[in-house]
Scaffold this motif. Structure first.
Motif, short mmCIF file in Angstrom:
data_model
loop_
_atom_site.label_atom_id
_atom_site.label_comp_id
_atom_site.label_asym_id
_atom_site.label_seq_id
_atom_site.Cartn_x
_atom_site.Cartn_y
_atom_site.Cartn_z
N THR A 1 0.88 -1.18 0.00
CA THR A 1 0.00 0.00 0.00
C THR A 1 0.91 1.23 0.00
O THR A 1 2.03 1.18 0.55
CB THR A 1 -0.95 0.02 1.22
OG1 THR A 1 -0.19 -0.26 2.38
CG2 THR A 1 -2.07 -0.99 1.07
N CYS B 1 2.13 3.09 3.50
CA CYS B 1 2.95 2.16 4.28
C CYS B 1 4.34 2.01 3.65
O CYS B 1 5.36 1.96 4.36
CB CYS B 1 2.30 0.78 4.36
SG CYS B 1 0.71 0.79 5.17
N GLU C 1 -11.34 1.00 8.80
CA GLU C 1 -10.57 0.48 7.65
C GLU C 1 -10.71 -1.03 7.58
O GLU C 1 -10.40 -1.74 8.54
CB GLU C 1 -9.08 0.82 7.81
CG GLU C 1 -8.73 2.24 7.51
CD GLU C 1 -8.98 2.67 6.07
OE1 GLU C 1 -8.98 1.81 5.15
OE2 GLU C 1 -9.21 3.87 5.86
N ALA D 1 -5.32 5.04 9.18
CA ALA D 1 -4.60 4.45 8.04
C ALA D 1 -4.30 5.48 6.95
O ALA D 1 -3.30 5.36 6.23
CB ALA D 1 -5.41 3.30 7.46
N THR D 2 -5.14 6.49 6.83
CA THR D 2 -4.98 7.44 5.73
C THR D 2 -3.96 8.55 6.02
O THR D 2 -3.72 9.39 5.16
CB THR D 2 -6.35 8.09 5.42
OG1 THR D 2 -6.98 8.39 6.67
CG2 THR D 2 -7.24 7.16 4.62
C1 BEZ Z 1 -1.72 3.17 2.45
O1 BEZ Z 1 -0.77 2.63 3.04
O2 BEZ Z 1 -1.54 3.88 1.48
C2 BEZ Z 1 -3.13 2.99 2.93
C3 BEZ Z 1 -3.50 1.82 3.56
C4 BEZ Z 1 -4.83 1.68 4.01
C5 BEZ Z 1 -5.73 2.73 3.82
C6 BEZ Z 1 -5.32 3.89 3.21
C7 BEZ Z 1 -4.02 4.04 2.77
#
Ligand code: BEZ
Length: 227
Positions: free
Chosen positions: A41, A44, A117, A147-148
């Motif tokens: 992702t 991350c 999420e 997460a965002t």
């Molecule tokens: C990310 O790592 O980009 C991500 C992961 C989960 C939700 C939103 C972004």
């Protein structure tokens, strides 16, 4: 859910470098455990790459980083290739372990889940938790980001520097403090003790209340060796 000052729980787990027992892996070092929703992702990937680049700082501070992501070790091993490429490093191996947590067992027990999420299978994903653990295995800092929002690892280094400084000296670090800036005498230190310790380096800021609680001193590294 672990609270500040509590002993951080021990657990056995599997990582990209094999099975570890968390407390044995930490040994007598400080540790930072940081979680991720998913491998491959975008946010991350940028975070894990940043930690690769910050390894000299973590080593200078005696801190061992360890990541957790809700996927398998096989997935982590593939993802590491992307992380190293994004970090622009061509090193053998990977400088810190990534825990596998497909079942979310560890993420659930440590309160890392983000109810907003879910992954493609509808399973809850880990938020971006940061836990800093001291050499006595006490939890010293806990931050939970959604997460965002990617974390700011400069801030995490700054907090570790503050934690380690305030272990050694009865001081606290003010707003936006950076290593080398002036620090404050802790409220539990009497004026007599502060005067004895810091002498003419102690500056008490005048306030409308007339209370002399805002006591500044230079960063302890800049003080004489009498401290
Ligand atoms: C990310 O790592 O980009 C991500 C992961 C989960 C939700 C939103 C972004």
């Amino acid at each position: 859910m672990v609270l500040l000052g509590e002993k951080f729980p021990n657990f056995d787990t599997n990582t990209n470098v094999g099975k570890i027992n968390f407390h044995e892996w930490l040994g007598n070092s400080w540790g930072i455990l940081f979680s991720h929703p998913n491998d491959f992702t975008p946010v991350c990937t940028t975070e894990l790459a940043r930690v690769v680049k910050l390894m000299p700082d973590f080593q200078r501070l005696g801190v061992k980083p360890i990541a957790l992501s809700c996927n398998s070790v096989d997935s982590h091993i593939e993802w590491i290739k992307d992380i190293k490429s994004y970090a622009g490093v061509s090193i053998d191996g990977f400088p810190y372990p990534i825990i596998e947590d497909e079942s979310r067992k560890i993420a659930t027990s440590l309160g890392m889940l983000d109810p907003d999420e879910t992954d493609k299978d509808g399973l809850p994903a880990a938020a971006r938790a940061v836990f800093i653990i001291d050499p006595k295995k006490k939890m010293r800092l806990s931050i939970l980001y959604p997460a965002t929002t990617g974390r700011n690892f400069d801030e995490i280094i700054r907090v570790i520097e503050s934690l380690q400084l305030t272990e050694q000296h009865k001081v606290a670090t003010p707003v936006d403090w950076k290593k080398g800036d002036d620090v404050m005498v802790q409220p539990t230190v009497s004026d007599e003790e502060a005067q004895k310790t810091y002498a003419d380096k102690l500056k008490t800021i005048k306030l409308p209340s007339g209370k002399g609680y805002l006591r500044m001193v230079p960063h302890p590294c800049d003080l004489s060796s009498t401290m």
